[in-house]
Design a protein around this motif. Structure first.
Motif, PDB file in Angstrom:
ATOM      1  N   LEU B  53      35.945  23.106  22.287  1.00  0.00           N
ATOM      2  CA  LEU B  53      36.762  23.623  21.185  1.00  0.00           C
ATOM      3  C   LEU B  53      36.202  23.162  19.844  1.00  0.00           C
ATOM      4  N   ARG B  54      36.389  24.014  18.837  1.00  0.00           N
ATOM      5  CA  ARG B  54      36.156  23.567  17.457  1.00  0.00           C
ATOM      6  C   ARG B  54      37.224  24.195  16.561  1.00  0.00           C
ATOM      7  N   ASP B  55      37.943  23.347  15.869  1.00  0.00           N
ATOM      8  CA  ASP B  55      39.025  23.799  14.969  1.00  0.00           C
ATOM      9  C   ASP B  55      39.978  24.780  15.667  1.00  0.00           C
ATOM     10  N   GLY B  56      40.355  24.411  16.860  1.00  0.00           N
ATOM     11  CA  GLY B  56      41.347  25.224  17.564  1.00  0.00           C
ATOM     12  C   GLY B  56      40.796  26.517  18.147  1.00  0.00           C
ATOM     13  N   VAL B  57      39.479  26.662  18.090  1.00  0.00           N
ATOM     14  CA  VAL B  57      38.875  27.879  18.635  1.00  0.00           C
ATOM     15  C   VAL B  57      38.030  27.514  19.868  1.00  0.00           C
ATOM     16  N   ILE B  58      38.086  28.381  20.884  1.00  0.00           N
ATOM     17  CA  ILE B  58      37.256  28.152  22.075  1.00  0.00           C
ATOM     18  C   ILE B  58      35.826  28.540  21.721  1.00  0.00           C
ATOM     19  N   GLU B  59      35.045  27.496  21.401  1.00  0.00           N
ATOM     20  CA  GLU B  59      33.687  27.739  20.935  1.00  0.00           C
ATOM     21  C   GLU B  59      32.775  28.128  22.098  1.00  0.00           C
ATOM     22  N   ASP B  60      33.007  27.457  23.223  1.00  0.00           N
ATOM     23  CA  ASP B  60      32.192  27.787  24.400  1.00  0.00           C
ATOM     24  C   ASP B  60      33.027  27.574  25.667  1.00  0.00           C
ATOM     25  N   ILE B  61      32.679  28.338  26.659  1.00  0.00           N
ATOM     26  CA  ILE B  61      33.365  28.219  27.960  1.00  0.00           C
ATOM     27  C   ILE B  61      32.374  28.561  29.056  1.00  0.00           C
ATOM     28  N   LYS B  62      32.397  27.770  30.106  1.00  0.00           N
ATOM     29  CA  LYS B  62      31.556  28.091  31.269  1.00  0.00           C
ATOM     30  C   LYS B  62      32.401  27.934  32.530  1.00  0.00           C
ATOM     31  N   PHE B  63      32.046  28.705  33.540  1.00  0.00           N
ATOM     32  CA  PHE B  63      32.758  28.537  34.808  1.00  0.00           C
ATOM     33  C   PHE B  63      31.785  28.509  35.977  1.00  0.00           C
ATOM     34  N   LYS B  64      32.247  27.877  37.015  1.00  0.00           N
ATOM     35  CA  LYS B  64      31.447  27.729  38.213  1.00  0.00           C
ATOM     36  C   LYS B  64      32.398  27.918  39.379  1.00  0.00           C
ATOM     37  N   GLY B  65      31.994  28.661  40.361  1.00  0.00           N
ATOM     38  CA  GLY B  65      32.929  28.842  41.466  1.00  0.00           C
ATOM     39  C   GLY B  65      32.293  29.504  42.659  1.00  0.00           C
ATOM     40  N   ARG B  66      33.113  29.613  43.665  1.00  0.00           N
ATOM     41  CA  ARG B  66      32.688  30.393  44.821  1.00  0.00           C
ATOM     42  C   ARG B  66      33.931  31.038  45.407  1.00  0.00           C
ATOM     43  N   GLY B  67      33.721  32.153  46.032  1.00  0.00           N
ATOM     44  CA  GLY B  67      34.877  32.849  46.606  1.00  0.00           C
ATOM     45  C   GLY B  67      34.628  34.333  46.617  1.00  0.00           C
ATOM     46  N   CYS B  68      35.693  35.084  46.736  1.00  0.00           N
ATOM     47  CA  CYS B  68      35.569  36.533  46.901  1.00  0.00           C
ATOM     48  C   CYS B  68      35.213  37.205  45.578  1.00  0.00           C
ATOM     49  N   ALA B  69      34.821  38.455  45.664  1.00  0.00           N
ATOM     50  CA  ALA B  69      34.407  39.208  44.485  1.00  0.00           C
ATOM     51  C   ALA B  69      35.543  39.273  43.468  1.00  0.00           C
ATOM     52  N   ILE B  70      36.755  39.407  43.950  1.00  0.00           N
ATOM     53  CA  ILE B  70      37.886  39.555  43.020  1.00  0.00           C
ATOM     54  C   ILE B  70      38.137  38.261  42.255  1.00  0.00           C
ATOM     55  N   SER B  71      38.104  37.123  42.937  1.00  0.00           N
ATOM     56  CA  SER B  71      38.359  35.856  42.234  1.00  0.00           C
ATOM     57  C   SER B  71      37.236  35.550  41.242  1.00  0.00           C
ATOM     58  N   GLN B  72      36.008  35.787  41.641  1.00  0.00           N
ATOM     59  CA  GLN B  72      34.881  35.420  40.784  1.00  0.00           C
ATOM     60  C   GLN B  72      34.737  36.402  39.612  1.00  0.00           C
ATOM     61  N   ALA B  73      34.924  37.692  39.887  1.00  0.00           N
ATOM     62  CA  ALA B  73      34.825  38.673  38.809  1.00  0.00           C
ATOM     63  C   ALA B  73      35.955  38.477  37.810  1.00  0.00           C
ATOM     64  N   SER B  74      37.135  38.156  38.311  1.00  0.00           N
ATOM     65  CA  SER B  74      38.273  37.947  37.441  1.00  0.00           C
ATOM     66  C   SER B  74      38.023  36.753  36.510  1.00  0.00           C
ATOM     67  N   ALA B  75      37.478  35.672  37.053  1.00  0.00           N
ATOM     68  CA  ALA B  75      37.186  34.491  36.231  1.00  0.00           C
ATOM     69  C   ALA B  75      36.097  34.802  35.214  1.00  0.00           C
ATOM     70  N   SER B  76      35.079  35.532  35.654  1.00  0.00           N
ATOM     71  CA  SER B  76      33.977  35.882  34.766  1.00  0.00           C
ATOM     72  C   SER B  76      34.479  36.727  33.583  1.00  0.00           C
ATOM     73  N   LEU B  77      35.295  37.741  33.899  1.00  0.00           N
ATOM     74  CA  LEU B  77      35.877  38.588  32.857  1.00  0.00           C
ATOM     75  C   LEU B  77      36.704  37.761  31.872  1.00  0.00           C
ATOM     76  N   LEU B  78      37.449  36.827  32.414  1.00  0.00           N
ATOM     77  CA  LEU B  78      38.336  36.023  31.594  1.00  0.00           C
ATOM     78  C   LEU B  78      37.551  35.176  30.595  1.00  0.00           C
ATOM     79  N   THR B  79      36.425  34.630  31.047  1.00  0.00           N
ATOM     80  CA  THR B  79      35.627  33.805  30.116  1.00  0.00           C
ATOM     81  C   THR B  79      35.138  34.660  28.961  1.00  0.00           C
ATOM     82  N   GLU B  80      34.773  35.913  29.256  1.00  0.00           N
ATOM     83  CA  GLU B  80      34.336  36.808  28.173  1.00  0.00           C
ATOM     84  C   GLU B  80      35.452  37.065  27.172  1.00  0.00           C
TER      85      GLU B  80
END
Lengths: 422, 132
Positions: B53-80
């Motif tokens: 975070l910087r000044d209340g803004v999400i400056e960067d976000i990364k995710f790591k995971g494993r699982g089904c296409a729906i769980s991983q795609a959903s997390a990936s979309l969310l980070t965007e």
């Protein structure tokens, strides 16, 4: 009994005609999920029920439901007789010389917990060894973990080979100092059939009691505890055509006689005073409270049904289906099948398809009416060992057909098309 | 007899498969302000998210995971979606927004898969900005 008590053929397996007659006994097979015929390939999780079982339970509730034991009236006597008759049927079915050796519990999980609690807490002490295998279901793992933690005992595990069989080369060393050797007769994930008689004998010569998880064995092969020579054995009714909510713990009489109660309350006592009680003999000592009476009646009907077919034929037919499935699924590109070759396995097949996660594959198959299990199959450490987060598992039973395996193959091909895998 | 495969393409649209196989913002962050990991014990899906975070803004976000296409795609979309948003904006993202972003029919049995990423994000946000 309407059908299946007298098989039309005397062949050592089931003919298509036999299977058609069996299928007609299972009302649920007429269901059409998503508008498709139901293809039920998840019997290792829980089997479907024939009308004979459903009607036996219905008849009990309609005609003679009452609490059992000590009811001084006709229908209570009928209910007591039916409950105890179910116990006798189960005893004969598994080769137990004595019906009192069969304790009705909720399921195999409760049976294994009972042994860990009542026998384990009496006999396992600091530094003792509890030997398990790397292919145990969580139900034959967690109760022993808790016992080991409480008693400062050590857990050891018989490793598995690459093709999913027990690696017995170091068994003698692993058994040294063991009080308990608990193992599954058939792996619920890999379908591996373990050499129970040999394992029980080696436990005995090492001075350990043998505890067999027979959940996957009792439904699908002849089981005879006298031949196995094990000390305890547990299985669930719902995987062998019977209802949920009841299972069996079998134990050698002298061991059961020496054990304190597990759950306590009504029905398991002899004399009760305000300050103390004495306990009933087995099996009542381990059946506190009103038991699952209708479920016992249903389990008895399931045993009748399976015996009417003959367990040798059940086993052979399932073996045939497993062979067909291994051949057809094994011929598909990008399909990995886990577990041993056909000579060491039963009709439980775990697989992965390319990079398609098991849940995605199961969702696609579901839309085609095909029910499979996806996930870790209550076997997380084994999944880690196989190096996959999850597998898709198809399991076969007496009501499945080779045509259903063809549908499974088509479903997998469809999943590959959607995921753009060759 | 079983030739009707309609609905399946709806479940696994190309962009879902793309996010599954080429997850956006994949990896971990050195010196993250918050890290949270959770799994779905029933199916073994697992997701970890790192936030900066910087000044209340999400400056960067990364995710790591494993699982089904729906769980991983959903997390990936969310980070965007949340990258560059304020913490307050990100905290307002709800279940419906995630499902709308996915744009596919999710059956009840798969809802947990689709929403695991959101659950992890919310926990990470509350670690990073406990006052919110």
């Amino acid at each position: 009994m309407k059908v299946a008590s007298k098989p039309a053929s005397v062949s050592q397996s089931l003919t298509p005609h036999d299977v058609a007659r069996i299928r007609a006994n299972f009302p649920i097979l007429g269901e059409r999920p998503h508008g498709k015929p139901l293809v039920f390939l998840d019997s290792a999780a829980s089997s479907q029920k024939p009308v004979q079982v459903i009607e036996a339970m219905d008849d009990y509730y309609r005609r003679y439901h009452a609490n059992i034991h000590r009811g001084i009236y006709h229908i209570s006597e009928l209910a007591t007789e039916a409950y105890e008759e179910a116990r006798s049927k189960v005893a004969r079915f598994i080769g137990s010389p004595c019906a009192a050796e069969c304790i009705f519990v909720r399921n195999a999980t409760e049976g294994l917990n009972l042994v860990a609690y009542a026998w384990g807490r009496q006999h396992v002490g600091r530094g003792d060894v509890i030997l398990l295998t790397e292919m145990e279901h969580h139900s034959n793992l967690v109760p022993w973990q808790i016992l080991a933690q409480e008693r400062e005992a050590t857990l050891r595990f018989v490793p598995i080979t690459k093709d999913g069989q027990l690696d017995l080369r170091s068994l003698d060393r692993l058994l040294a100092g063991a009080k308990i050797f608990a193992f599954t007769a058939v792996s619920n994930t890999l379908g591996t059939i373990n050499p129970v008689t040999e394992l029980a004998a080696r436990a005995k010569s090492a001075g350990a009691v043998s505890v067999v998880d027979a959940c996957q064995a009792v439904p699908r092969m002849p089981v005879d505890v006298t031949q196995w020579q094990c000390d305890f054995m547990a299985f669930s009714s719902h995987k062998m055509l019977g209802p949920t909510g009841i299972g069996v713990l079998w134990g050698r009489k002298e061991l059961l006689d020496s054990m304190p109660p597990f759950l306590t309350g009504g029905g398991m006592i002899n004399v009760v005073e305000y300050e103390r009680s004495t306990y009933a003999d087995v099996p009542a000592r381990f059946e506190a409270g009103t038991p699952a009476i209708a479920e016992a009646v249903g389990l008895g009907a399931a045993v009748d049904y399976l015996q009417g077919i003959g367990m040798e034929r059940v086993h052979n037919y399932e073996h045939e289906l497993a062979q067909i499935a291994l051949d057809k699924l094994g011929a598909l590109s990008n399909v990995t099948i886990y577990g041993p070759g056909i000579e060491h396995r039963t009709g439980v097949i775990s697989l992965t398809v390319g990079d398609i996660h098991a849940h995605d594959l199961a969702s696609i198959l579901d839309r085609l009416g095909i029910c499979v299990r996806a996930g870790h199959h209550c076997n997380q450490p084994l999944m880690e060992k196989l190096g996959v987060p999850a597998t898709t598992r198809a399991s076969f039973y007496i009501y499945n057909t080779p045509e259903e395996i063809d549908l499974l193959v088509r479903g997998i091909e469809e999943a590959k098309r959607i995921f753009k895998i060759a | 007899m079983q030739d009707d495969f309609s609905g399946m393409e709806e479940l696994y649209r190309d962009f879902i498969l793309d996010h599954y196989r080429n997850p956006r913002n994949a990896g971990t962050l050195e010196g993250a302000d918050a890290t949270y990991e959770d799994n779905n014990p029933l199916c073994g899906d697992r997701i970890r998210m790192d936030l900066k975070l910087r000044d209340g803004v999400i400056e960067d976000i990364k995710f790591k995971g494993r699982g089904c296409a729906i769980s991983q795609a959903s997390a990936s979309l969310l980070t965007e979606v949340v990258k560059g948003k304020t913490v307050a904006e990100a905290a307002r993202i709800g279940k419906e927004d995630v499902l709308e972003n996915l744009g596919i029919q999710i059956s009840a049995a798969r809802l947990k898969c689709a929403l695991l990423g959101l659950k992890v994000l919310k926990e990470a946000l509350s670690l990073a900005a406990p006052d919110l």
